[in-house]
Write a protein that holds these residues in place. Structure first.
Motif, PDB file in Angstrom:
ATOM      1  N   GLY A  20       1.994  13.149   4.243  1.00  0.00           N
ATOM      2  CA  GLY A  20       2.915  12.041   4.488  1.00  0.00           C
ATOM      3  C   GLY A  20       4.225  12.122   3.742  1.00  0.00           C
ATOM      4  O   GLY A  20       5.049  11.217   3.851  1.00  0.00           O
ATOM      5  N   ILE A  21       4.475  13.186   2.975  1.00  0.00           N
ATOM      6  CA  ILE A  21       5.746  13.328   2.240  1.00  0.00           C
ATOM      7  C   ILE A  21       6.319  14.722   2.480  1.00  0.00           C
ATOM      8  O   ILE A  21       5.677  15.729   2.165  1.00  0.00           O
ATOM      9  N   ILE A  26       8.603   4.834   8.422  1.00  0.00           N
ATOM     10  CA  ILE A  26       9.018   6.114   7.867  1.00  0.00           C
ATOM     11  C   ILE A  26      10.281   5.871   7.045  1.00  0.00           C
ATOM     12  O   ILE A  26      11.295   5.419   7.551  1.00  0.00           O
ATOM     13  N   LEU A  27      10.188   6.152   5.759  1.00  0.00           N
ATOM     14  CA  LEU A  27      11.314   5.938   4.844  1.00  0.00           C
ATOM     15  C   LEU A  27      12.009   7.277   4.596  1.00  0.00           C
ATOM     16  O   LEU A  27      11.342   8.287   4.332  1.00  0.00           O
ATOM     17  N   ILE A  79       9.141   9.884   3.921  1.00  0.00           N
ATOM     18  CA  ILE A  79       7.852   9.335   3.491  1.00  0.00           C
ATOM     19  C   ILE A  79       7.232   8.486   4.593  1.00  0.00           C
ATOM     20  O   ILE A  79       7.844   7.519   5.062  1.00  0.00           O
ATOM     21  N   ASN A  80       6.042   8.848   5.005  1.00  0.00           N
ATOM     22  CA  ASN A  80       5.250   7.991   5.880  1.00  0.00           C
ATOM     23  C   ASN A  80       4.526   6.990   4.979  1.00  0.00           C
ATOM     24  O   ASN A  80       3.546   7.330   4.310  1.00  0.00           O
ATOM     25  N   LEU A  81       5.024   5.768   4.947  1.00  0.00           N
ATOM     26  CA  LEU A  81       4.526   4.787   3.979  1.00  0.00           C
ATOM     27  C   LEU A  81       3.041   4.499   4.144  1.00  0.00           C
ATOM     28  O   LEU A  81       2.312   4.369   3.147  1.00  0.00           O
ATOM     29  N   GLU A  82       2.576   4.390   5.381  1.00  0.00           N
ATOM     30  CA  GLU A  82       1.171   4.073   5.609  1.00  0.00           C
ATOM     31  C   GLU A  82       0.268   5.228   5.179  1.00  0.00           C
ATOM     32  O   GLU A  82      -0.783   5.013   4.558  1.00  0.00           O
ATOM     33  N   ASP A 142       2.529   0.183  -5.266  1.00  0.00           N
ATOM     34  CA  ASP A 142       2.243   0.019  -3.844  1.00  0.00           C
ATOM     35  C   ASP A 142       3.444   0.558  -3.060  1.00  0.00           C
ATOM     36  O   ASP A 142       4.494  -0.080  -2.991  1.00  0.00           O
ATOM     37  N   ILE A 143       3.297   1.730  -2.488  1.00  0.00           N
ATOM     38  CA  ILE A 143       4.405   2.376  -1.785  1.00  0.00           C
ATOM     39  C   ILE A 143       4.885   1.546  -0.601  1.00  0.00           C
ATOM     40  O   ILE A 143       6.057   1.622  -0.199  1.00  0.00           O
ATOM     41  N   LEU A 144       4.011   0.728  -0.043  1.00  0.00           N
ATOM     42  CA  LEU A 144       4.396  -0.104   1.101  1.00  0.00           C
ATOM     43  C   LEU A 144       5.464  -1.124   0.716  1.00  0.00           C
ATOM     44  O   LEU A 144       6.224  -1.587   1.582  1.00  0.00           O
ATOM     45  N   GLU A 145       5.532  -1.484  -0.565  1.00  0.00           N
ATOM     46  CA  GLU A 145       6.527  -2.460  -1.015  1.00  0.00           C
ATOM     47  C   GLU A 145       7.940  -1.879  -1.039  1.00  0.00           C
ATOM     48  O   GLU A 145       8.922  -2.613  -1.129  1.00  0.00           O
TER      49      GLU A 145
END
Length: 348
Positions: free
Chosen positions: A74-75, A97-98, A151-154, A170-173
Motif C-alpha cells: 500500500g505504499i 489514495i494519498l 499511500i493506500n490509506l485503507e 491512525d493513518i486514516l486520520e
C-alpha cells in the motif's frame, strides 16, 4: 501547438498497482500493466518480485521516467524525472489514495477539482488525495525532478509498517488532517522537509530497500507531528488566470526582440497588473522581468554554442540593441562573459 507528456493510464495503473500485496499478486499485476498501459514506450521491471518498475514515457519534446518502488503493502515511493511541459492521464482515481509530492528541481503545478491551481517550487511538499486533482500536471519550466509517496490509506491501516503500528498512529486520520473539505496541503521548503527527502536522492542500490522503509516511516511520523494550522499555505490561482498568464508567457518567449511592458500586457490580455505579476511569479517562480532576463540569456547561450553569429547579432536576436548591456546581463546570469562562454563551448 501545446507540447506535453501524455500518460493516459499510467497514473491510474500505479494506483491499481498500489492496491496489490507484495509477492505473486503484485507480480501478476505488473504483467497486466505492460499489456494495458497506453502512452508508454516501455514498462521495465527491474527485478523479479515487483519491487521496482521503471515507466518510460516518450513525447515530442523529450522523455519522462517514473521509477516506482513498492516499499510496503500500500505504499509506493516514486522518482519522477520529466523534461516536458506536462503530463495527463485518464479516469477517476481513488479517494482514499494519498499522494505526497516533493519538488527537488523545476516546478510542478496541479489543478484541483475546484478549479484552483497550485504550484510547488524547489523544496516544497504537497499532500492531496488523488481523486481531488484534475487529470493533468504541469511543469512550467519544462523540467521537473521530484519524489512522490503514494499511500493506500485503507491498505496501510490494515497492514501498517512496524513503527507506525507501535506508535499508535491512525493513518486514516491523515486524510481529514491534510485534505479536509477537498483541500490540498502545501508545506513550503524548510529544513525538516529537506532532511527527510534530500537523502533519498542519493541512496546506493544495495541499501535501497531498508533505507526506503526507514525514510517512509520517518516521513509518516513527521507528518503526524505537523500542526497544519501553523503552516502558511501557498496562494492558489484560478484556472482562467493561469490560462491568461500562460498565453502571456507564450507571447513573451515567442519574440524576444519585442519588449512589452506589464501595463501593455495587462491591457492586451485584460488582466489586472497586480494579478498578472502575482500569478506569473506563482507559476514560473520569478517576477516577469527576472524570468525573461534569464530566459533571454539561456537562449543566447544556445546561439553562442550552436551558431557562428557575432555577439552583437545574438544580442539583437534576444532583445538587446546595446552589446555592452547584453554582455553585462549575460555575465549576471551565467557568471561568465559571452566571449568566454563561446570559447569554452567551441567544441560543441
Amino acid at each position: 501547438m501545446k507540447k506535453r507528456y501524455i500518460i493516459e493510464d499510467a497514473r491510474k495503473h500505479l494506483v491499481e498497482q498500489i492496491n496489490g500485496i507484495e509477492g505473486i499478486e503484485g507480480t501478476a499485476m505488473q504483467e497486466n500493466l505492460v499489456k494495458n498501459t497506453k502512452g508508454l514506450s516501455a514498462v521495465i521491471p527491474k527485478d523479479n518480485d515487483g519491487y521496482c518498475t521503471v515507466y518510460k514515457m516518450d513525447c515530442a519534446d523529450g522523455l519522462g521516467l517514473m521509477t516506482v518502488y513498492q516499499v510496503y503493502p500500500g505504499i509506493q515511493l516514486i522518482y519522477n524525472d520529466f523534461e516536458a511541459t506536462g503530463c495527463e492521464w485518464e479516469g477517476a482515481l481513488g479517494q482514499n489514495i494519498l499522494e505526497i509530492n516533493h519538488c527537488r528541481e523545476g516546478r510542478e503545478g496541479s489543478k484541483l477539482l475546484s478549479g484552483s491551481c497550485l504550484y510547488l517550487g524547489e523544496g516544497d511538499m504537497s499532500i492531496h488525495t488523488m481523486d481531488n486533482c484534475a487529470s493533468e500536471m504541469a511543469f512550467p519550466l519544462k523540467h521537473y525532478r521530484g519524489i512522490s509517496v503514494v499511500i493506500n490509506l485503507e491498505l496501510v491501516s490494515e497492514y501498517p509498517p512496524q513503527t507506525l503500528a507501535e506508535s499508535g498512529i491512525d493513518i486514516l486520520e491523515f486524510k481529514e488532517k491534510f485534505c479536509a473539505d477537498g483541500n490540498c496541503f502545501i508545506m513550503r521548503a524548510k529544513d525538516e522537509i529537506e532532511h527527510i527527502f534530500s537523502e533519498l536522492y542519493s541512496v546506493p542500490d544495495c541499501l535501497q530497500k531498508p533505507y526506503f522503509k526507514l525514510k517512509v516511516q520517518e516521513l509518516l511520523l513527521f507528518l503526524c507531528m505537523v500542526d497544519v494550522t501553523k503552516e502558511k499555505q501557498r496562494e492558489m490561482y484560478t484556472s482562467p488566470q493561469v490560462e491568461i498568464v500562460k498565453e502571456i508567457h507564450k507571447k513573451l518567449i515567442s519574440n524576444l526582440q519585442e519588449r512589452s511592458t506589464i501595463e501593455e500586457l495587462s491591457k492586451e490580455f485584460l488582466i489586472n497588473t497586480a494579478t498578472l505579476k502575482a500569478t506569473f511569479k506563482g507559476i514560473y517562480g520569478q517576477p516577469i522581468g527576472t524570468y525573461m532576463k534569464e530566459y533571454r540569456m539561456k537562449q543566447a547561450a544556445v546561439l553562442l554554442r550552436q551558431t557562428k553569429s557575432t555577439i552583437a547579432e545574438i544580442a539583437n536576436q534576444v532583445g538587446y540593441e546595446n552589446q555592452s548591456k547584453f554582455s553585462t546581463a549575460f555575465r549576471d546570469v551565467l557568471k561568465i562573459t559571452p566571449a568566454e562562454y563561446r570559447k569554452q563551448n567551441a567544441s560543441e
